[in-house]
Design an enzyme around this catalytic site. Structure first.
Site, PDB file in Angstrom:
ATOM      1  N   LYS A 125       0.859  -1.189   0.000  1.00 46.14           N
ATOM      2  CA  LYS A 125       0.000   0.000   0.000  1.00 46.14           C
ATOM      3  C   LYS A 125       0.891   1.232   0.000  1.00 46.14           C
ATOM      4  O   LYS A 125       2.056   1.178   0.410  1.00 46.14           O
ATOM      5  CB  LYS A 125      -0.906   0.018   1.224  1.00 46.14           C
ATOM      6  CG  LYS A 125      -2.193   0.816   1.038  1.00 46.14           C
ATOM      7  CD  LYS A 125      -3.201   0.094   0.158  1.00 46.14           C
ATOM      8  CE  LYS A 125      -4.496   0.902   0.031  1.00 46.14           C
ATOM      9  NZ  LYS A 125      -5.527   0.173  -0.733  1.00 46.14           N
ATOM     10  N   ASP A 165      -6.743   4.581  -5.088  1.00 48.02           N
ATOM     11  CA  ASP A 165      -7.459   4.446  -3.816  1.00 48.02           C
ATOM     12  C   ASP A 165      -8.129   5.791  -3.585  1.00 48.02           C
ATOM     13  O   ASP A 165      -8.342   6.547  -4.539  1.00 48.02           O
ATOM     14  CB  ASP A 165      -6.482   4.067  -2.689  1.00 48.02           C
ATOM     15  CG  ASP A 165      -7.200   3.598  -1.423  1.00 48.02           C
ATOM     16  OD1 ASP A 165      -7.403   4.428  -0.532  1.00 48.02           O
ATOM     17  OD2 ASP A 165      -7.573   2.408  -1.337  1.00 48.02           O
ATOM     18  N   THR A 208     -14.982  -2.650  -7.406  1.00 48.11           N
ATOM     19  CA  THR A 208     -15.075  -2.789  -5.948  1.00 48.11           C
ATOM     20  C   THR A 208     -16.527  -2.726  -5.499  1.00 48.11           C
ATOM     21  O   THR A 208     -16.964  -3.528  -4.665  1.00 48.11           O
ATOM     22  CB  THR A 208     -14.237  -1.709  -5.249  1.00 48.11           C
ATOM     23  OG1 THR A 208     -12.918  -1.696  -5.789  1.00 48.11           O
ATOM     24  CG2 THR A 208     -14.160  -1.982  -3.758  1.00 48.11           C
ATOM     25  N   ASN A 239     -16.158   6.236  -5.515  1.00 42.22           N
ATOM     26  CA  ASN A 239     -16.236   5.168  -6.517  1.00 42.22           C
ATOM     27  C   ASN A 239     -16.914   3.913  -5.981  1.00 42.22           C
ATOM     28  O   ASN A 239     -17.815   3.353  -6.627  1.00 42.22           O
ATOM     29  CB  ASN A 239     -14.804   4.851  -6.991  1.00 42.22           C
ATOM     30  CG  ASN A 239     -14.755   3.742  -7.994  1.00 42.22           C
ATOM     31  OD1 ASN A 239     -14.683   2.575  -7.627  1.00 42.22           O
ATOM     32  ND2 ASN A 239     -14.786   4.081  -9.269  1.00 42.22           N
ATOM     33  N   SER A 380      -8.052  -5.626 -10.864  1.00 37.91           N
ATOM     34  CA  SER A 380      -6.721  -5.123 -11.195  1.00 37.91           C
ATOM     35  C   SER A 380      -5.827  -6.263 -11.680  1.00 37.91           C
ATOM     36  O   SER A 380      -5.058  -6.112 -12.634  1.00 37.91           O
ATOM     37  CB  SER A 380      -6.075  -4.458  -9.974  1.00 37.91           C
ATOM     38  OG  SER A 380      -6.614  -3.178  -9.741  1.00 37.91           O
TER      39      SER A 380
END
Length: 448
Positions: A125, A165, A208, A239, A380
């Site tokens: 991350k 993100d 997502t 999103n 992804s």
């Protein structure tokens, strides 16, 4: 004390200034105790001590120039947590709240999330305390170029593949990729969430949110139920929230509320998601602007200040998609009092530990983020596969693969929970199912 408790206590001492990371580590490690009782061989190799330490942490300055010619400096991060099952994979977050604790908690959760997809991707991350809100396109571009100039040294298609993100959408990914391409002189898949024009995948934008609803749909199906006629509250309006709301409505639900940091909109007759899309994706506006789309005669929605109060609303299904720790003890108790039956996490760790305990104690079906919001990283990985083979699958094909992955995730966490004697506890099921794959890979690769 047990081996797991010893490791956790030592971790707390070493990272006392990182509350978000400690919260995530506590929840995960406590649930892994039965694994280490069943697999004592894990203890002999110091597996857990290695598992909780990132393989690499990179912190760097990001200097850039604003439109007035002033020099600004932000801090950049990349935590490469675990590569036992594949290259690091995880998003970049640009938000003023970003610090090392938050990036480490997100990366730690990402290890399990990526493992649960069934794909060979490790956990990482990154991000920065840069806030794109209120910045011009030129300022965002200059920041992204400076950020990537340093990050470039640590990523690559078989090393670390970041994605977007919070605060990192298609605009930011484009600027970041452009700078990487400029330095590398090679068109690698080094950032996912790319535009379709330069190798991105269909469904990545929706992934997502859609995946969140697909795993909830499977939980409903296993209980002889479905989304038809259900009232759904979705926190957030980014999103994940937008496309979770869209898919829930496609399946027959009524989404009665959505929110942002200013407050929430509520309409018993149902939120019209296309208007929210325009506000957030095109205008980059605030949720209260939703009311402007209706005449006084047609207006049935209302805006309420204070986004936390969205959990005061009675509903059948709660989809927290805003940010970490948005559902606290009081909010969890309200969900229980209102008879909510399903809580599925679209955000990362949106429930506090206390809230999670209340939700589970009262028998709600609770699907944690590491399983429920894995659709983004799964897609992804599908994007990586398409780009490496120079293919572009249809929307229907990617969507079908995504749904299969989410159904498989539900089945794997359900099976793990049952195997270890915790039926319907999907927190423990997620942690165990994700951990076992990584642990076995680490065991096979020696003390590294």
């Amino acid at each position: 004390m047990s081996y797991v408790t010893d490791v956790l206590e030592d971790l707390k001492k070493k990272n006392a200034d990182q509350p978000e990371f400690i919260q995530a580590a506590t929840e995960i490690l406590e649930s892994l105790k039965p694994v280490f009782e069943k697999h004592p061989e894990y203890q002999k190799t110091g597996l857990l001590e290695r598992y909780v330490e990132p393989e690499r942490i990179v912190i760097f300055r990001v200097p850039w120039t604003d439109d007035e010619g002033n020099i600004r400096v932000n801090r950049g991060y990349r935590v490469q947590f675990n590569s036992a099952i594949g290259p690091y994979k995880g998003g970049l977050r640009f938000h003023k709240s970003v610090n090392l604790s938050i990036i480490k908690f997100l990366g730690f959760e990402q290890i399990l999330k990526n493992s649960l997809t069934g794909m060979n991707i490790g956990g990482g991350k990154g991000g920065s305390d840069f806030d794109p809100k209120g910045k011009s396109d030129a300022e965002v571009m200059r920041f992204c170029q400076s950020f990537m100039t340093e990050l470039y040294n640590y990523i690559g298609p078989d090393t670390d593949v970041p994605a977007g993100d919070i605060g990192v959408g298609s605009r930011e990914v484009g600027f970041l990729f452009g700078q990487y391409n400029r330095i590398a002189h090679e068109h690698h898949c080094v950032l996912t969430g790319s535009g379709l024009e330069y190798g991105g995948s269909l469904v990545r934008t929706e992934a997502t949110g859609y995946g969140l609803v697909y795993i909830t749909e499977e939980a409903l199906k296993q209980r002889g139920d479905n989304f038809e006629g259900k009232k759904v509250v979705v926190s957030g309006s980014g999103n994940v929230a937008i496309y979770a709301a869209e898919k829930a409505i496609m399946l027959g639900a009524t989404v009665i509320a959505m929110s942002d940091s200013s407050g929430y909109i509520y309409d018993e007759n149902g939120i019209q998601v296309p208007f929210v899309k325009e506000i957030k994706e095109i205008k980059r506006g605030r949720i209260f602007e939703y009311l402007d789309y209706f005449s006084k005669e047609d207006l049935t929605a209302k805006f309420v200040e204070g986004s936390a109060h969205i959990w005061d609303l009675p509903c059948d299904i709660a989809l927290p998609c805003a940010t970490q720790n948005e559902i606290d003890k009081d909010s969890a108790e309200k969900l229980v009092d209102h008879g909510v039956k399903y809580v599925t996490e679209g955000a990362n760790m949106p429930c506090t530990l206390e809230a999670t305990q209340i939700i589970q104690k009262n028998g709600l079906v609770y699907l944690p983020g590491k399983a429920a919001n894995a659709g983004g990283v799964a897609t992804s990985a599908l994007e990586m596969a398409q780009r490496s083979s120079r293919l572009c699958w249809s929307f229907e094909e990617v969507d079908s693969r995504l749904k299969n992955i989410m159904v498989n995730i539900y089945n794997s966490i359900d099976a793990a929970a049952k195997e270890y004697g915790y039926e319907n506890d999907y927190v423990i099921g997620s942690n165990i199912a994700g951990f076992i794959k990584v642990a076995n890979a680490m065991m096979a690769q020696g003390i590294v």
